[in-house]
Design a protein around this motif. Structure first.
Motif, PDB file in Angstrom:
ATOM      1  N   PHE A 190       0.821  -1.212   0.000  1.00 53.46           N
ATOM      2  CA  PHE A 190       0.000   0.000   0.000  1.00 53.46           C
ATOM      3  C   PHE A 190       0.851   1.257   0.000  1.00 53.46           C
ATOM      4  N   TYR A 246       0.716   5.313  -1.729  1.00 55.51           N
ATOM      5  CA  TYR A 246       0.997   6.619  -1.109  1.00 55.51           C
ATOM      6  C   TYR A 246       2.096   7.334  -1.904  1.00 55.51           C
ATOM      7  N   ALA A 270      -8.299  -4.774   8.720  1.00 59.32           N
ATOM      8  CA  ALA A 270      -7.954  -5.259   7.374  1.00 59.32           C
ATOM      9  C   ALA A 270      -7.259  -6.624   7.479  1.00 59.32           C
ATOM     10  N   VAL A 281      -0.557  -7.517   5.020  1.00 62.50           N
ATOM     11  CA  VAL A 281      -0.028  -7.507   6.386  1.00 62.50           C
ATOM     12  C   VAL A 281      -0.993  -8.261   7.305  1.00 62.50           C
ATOM     13  N   GLN A 289      -2.860   4.212   6.627  1.00 58.87           N
ATOM     14  CA  GLN A 289      -4.054   5.018   6.370  1.00 58.87           C
ATOM     15  C   GLN A 289      -4.658   4.658   5.016  1.00 58.87           C
ATOM     16  N   PRO A 293       4.217   3.645  14.442  1.00 61.93           N
ATOM     17  CA  PRO A 293       5.508   3.087  14.011  1.00 61.93           C
ATOM     18  C   PRO A 293       5.634   2.965  12.497  1.00 61.93           C
ATOM     19  N   LEU A 323       8.158   0.624   9.733  1.00 60.92           N
ATOM     20  CA  LEU A 323       9.089  -0.499   9.728  1.00 60.92           C
ATOM     21  C   LEU A 323      10.538  -0.019   9.716  1.00 60.92           C
ATOM     22  N   GLY A 380      -4.699 -11.063   0.840  1.00 64.54           N
ATOM     23  CA  GLY A 380      -3.328 -11.540   1.019  1.00 64.54           C
ATOM     24  C   GLY A 380      -2.358 -10.685   0.225  1.00 64.54           C
TER      25      GLY A 380
HETATM   26  N1  NAP Z   1       3.951   1.466   9.231  1.00 64.61           N
HETATM   27  C1  NAP Z   1       4.565   0.603   8.469  1.00 64.61           C
HETATM   28  O1  NAP Z   1       5.793   0.439   8.552  1.00 64.61           O
HETATM   29  C2  NAP Z   1       3.798  -0.198   7.460  1.00 64.61           C
HETATM   30  C3  NAP Z   1       4.429  -1.227   6.747  1.00 64.61           C
HETATM   31  C4  NAP Z   1       3.659  -1.991   5.855  1.00 64.61           C
HETATM   32  C5  NAP Z   1       2.303  -1.691   5.672  1.00 64.61           C
HETATM   33  N2  NAP Z   1       1.753  -0.649   6.365  1.00 64.61           N
HETATM   34  C6  NAP Z   1       0.329  -0.319   6.203  1.00 64.61           C
HETATM   35  O2  NAP Z   1      -0.427  -1.504   6.414  1.00 64.61           O
HETATM   36  C7  NAP Z   1      -1.614  -1.424   5.642  1.00 64.61           C
HETATM   37  C8  NAP Z   1      -1.773  -2.708   4.878  1.00 64.61           C
HETATM   38  O3  NAP Z   1      -0.836  -2.762   3.819  1.00 64.61           O
HETATM   39  P1  NAP Z   1      -0.933  -3.898   2.722  1.00 64.61           P
HETATM   40  O4  NAP Z   1       0.069  -3.562   1.690  1.00 64.61           O
HETATM   41  O5  NAP Z   1      -0.894  -5.215   3.392  1.00 64.61           O
HETATM   42  O6  NAP Z   1      -2.391  -3.633   2.102  1.00 64.61           O
HETATM   43  P2  NAP Z   1      -3.722  -4.515   2.260  1.00 64.61           P
HETATM   44  O7  NAP Z   1      -4.065  -4.672   3.696  1.00 64.61           O
HETATM   45  O8  NAP Z   1      -3.569  -5.755   1.462  1.00 64.61           O
HETATM   46  O9  NAP Z   1      -4.787  -3.591   1.545  1.00 64.61           O
HETATM   47  C9  NAP Z   1      -5.414  -2.552   2.244  1.00 64.61           C
HETATM   48  C10 NAP Z   1      -6.726  -3.029   2.876  1.00 64.61           C
HETATM   49  O10 NAP Z   1      -7.232  -1.968   3.674  1.00 64.61           O
HETATM   50  C11 NAP Z   1      -8.622  -2.086   3.753  1.00 64.61           C
HETATM   51  N3  NAP Z   1      -9.282  -0.795   3.509  1.00 64.61           N
HETATM   52  C12 NAP Z   1     -10.171  -0.211   4.339  1.00 64.61           C
HETATM   53  N4  NAP Z   1     -10.604   0.933   3.817  1.00 64.61           N
HETATM   54  C13 NAP Z   1     -10.015   1.084   2.622  1.00 64.61           C
HETATM   55  C14 NAP Z   1     -10.095   2.084   1.608  1.00 64.61           C
HETATM   56  N5  NAP Z   1     -10.904   3.159   1.721  1.00 64.61           N
HETATM   57  N6  NAP Z   1      -9.355   1.932   0.501  1.00 64.61           N
HETATM   58  C15 NAP Z   1      -8.540   0.868   0.349  1.00 64.61           C
HETATM   59  N7  NAP Z   1      -8.416  -0.110   1.297  1.00 64.61           N
HETATM   60  C16 NAP Z   1      -9.160  -0.005   2.425  1.00 64.61           C
HETATM   61  C17 NAP Z   1      -9.056  -3.115   2.701  1.00 64.61           C
HETATM   62  O11 NAP Z   1      -9.439  -4.311   3.377  1.00 64.61           O
HETATM   63  P3  NAP Z   1     -11.033  -4.534   3.663  1.00 64.61           P
HETATM   64  O12 NAP Z   1     -11.666  -4.544   2.283  1.00 64.61           O
HETATM   65  O13 NAP Z   1     -11.113  -5.843   4.342  1.00 64.61           O
HETATM   66  O14 NAP Z   1     -11.467  -3.377   4.478  1.00 64.61           O
HETATM   67  C18 NAP Z   1      -7.815  -3.325   1.866  1.00 64.61           C
HETATM   68  O15 NAP Z   1      -7.763  -4.611   1.310  1.00 64.61           O
HETATM   69  C19 NAP Z   1      -1.512  -0.163   4.781  1.00 64.61           C
HETATM   70  O16 NAP Z   1      -2.226   0.877   5.436  1.00 64.61           O
HETATM   71  C20 NAP Z   1      -0.038   0.135   4.805  1.00 64.61           C
HETATM   72  O17 NAP Z   1       0.246   1.488   4.624  1.00 64.61           O
HETATM   73  C21 NAP Z   1       2.470   0.088   7.241  1.00 64.61           C
END
Ligand code: NAP
Length: 323
Positions: free
Chosen positions: A42, A46, A146, A151, A238, A262, A264, A317
């Protein structure tokens, strides 16, 4: 000549253009990597939309896997022919690239390029969240939003293996079934059910010691109502948009909560931290405690289609781009 996906202007997925690129010789400390696969995350959305302030033009993508084909001066941690993977060095949507050798991790034989390129970032994020940000213990009940995402599915399996009871939110019954099959004991369809009420019901009104919220705007405030008194709210993404500004007094009103945001890469700030997180992750996957669910694959040149699928909540996934 190799090709890569490039972004020259922030915007929609139409900004992801597949162009030929030139790669020079690796400088000191770098390697030339021939990539096999890239992970879709995701954070790539961004970057593409300009949510973070990064310089244009750029090659998106934050994780990949492939084979080392040449070494710059002084590189000792990998050799030509090694199978390697990485997370974090932007520029992975490419057939070939130069990359700092100290960001690479050698792949065990049991881990495929496909698995590697979608578990390094998502899996080490799960490790950071469950093992470092809050150390999940046997008997804990936790909330993961999610839960059927990249993740999310890894977190559900990992937390269940640690002995936790996992409550997870998802948008559809199909995603609920998938999460349930991967360690999520209580999937909640948050597009149909009030997740605060459901969490209170499951925990007998107590709430949970930790909420992991990557959805952001649409869930943040309600998530605070799921955290037990003096518990921890972890906002780490977000996907639905940025959280509105709020007064810290709110944390007092909701039960003297702790809040952390946090990333990563702030937890992978040393080579030791990278080695420790990646080896723990490899062990979980090789032992079969965690299955990396590659539920979508796209050709690298079709990265725009992959972004459309991720942003429209159509994926579950992990997703791999094949070079
Ligand atoms: N802080 C960090 O270091 C870090 C590292 C990796 C990932 N992340 C964050 O973790 C999250 C998951 O990443 P991922 O790559 O594994 O993606 P993902 O979870 O496979 O995809 C995002 C999921 O968020 C949900 N969602 C809820 N509202 C949404 C909206 N308005 N638009 C799109 N999706 C929405 C959806 O699941 P539902 O349909 O079930 O609601 C969607 O499948 C992301 O927010 C990412 O930025 C953060």
């Amino acid at each position: 000549m190799p090709s890569a996906i490039q972004v020259s202007e922030f915007g929609g997925s139409e900004q992801l253009k597949f162009n030929p690129i030139t790669i020079g010789a690796p400088a000191a400390g770098q390697v030339h990597l021939k990539q096999a696969t890239c992970g879709l995350n995701f954070i790539d959305v961004y970057h593409r939309t300009g949510f973070y302030d990064i310089a244009l033009p750029f090659i998106p993508g934050s994780e990949g896997a492939g084979t080392v084909v040449a070494l710059g001066e002084g590189v000792a941690n990998v050799a030509v022919g090694n199978r390697v993977a990485y997370a974090g060095s932007r520029g992975s949507y490419t057939e070939e690239r130069l990359i700092a050798a100290d960001q690479l991790v050698k792949l065990p034989d049991e881990i495929s390029f496909e698995q590697a390129s979608c578990m390094m970032l998502q899996g080490m994020t799960a490790q950071m969240l469950l093992r470092q940000v809050y150390e999940v213990k046997r008997g804990d009940t936790i909330l993961v939003h999610a839960a059927a995402g990249g993740v999310g599915l890894i977190m559900c399996q990992w937390a269940a293996a640690l002995g936790a009871t996992v409550i997870g939110t998802v948008s559809t019954p199909e995603k609920a079934a998938l999460a349930k099959a991967h360690g999520c004991h209580h999937p909640i369809i948050y597009t149909e059910q009030n997740f605060v009420e459901q969490v209170k019901k499951i925990t007998n009104g107590h709430g949970v010691p930790v909420v992991y919220d990557s959805v952001g705007k649409t869930t943040f405030l309600d998530s605070l109502d799921c955290v037990e008194k003096r518990g921890l709210m972890v906002t780490f993404g977000q996907a639905s948009g940025p959280i509105e500004p709020f007064s810290p007094l709110l944390l007092n009103v909701k039960g003297c909560l702790f809040l952390t945001r946090p990333t990563l890469f702030s937890y992978l700030d040393t080579r030791e931290a990278l080695d420790s997180a990646s080896s723990e992750l490899f062990e979980m996957v090789i032992s079969g405690k965690i299955k990396i669910n590659i539920n979508q694959t796209f050709a690298l040149k079709d990265a725009a289609k992959a972004h459309d699928a991720l942003e429209s909540r159509a994926t579950t996934g992990s997703t791999v781009l094949i070079v």
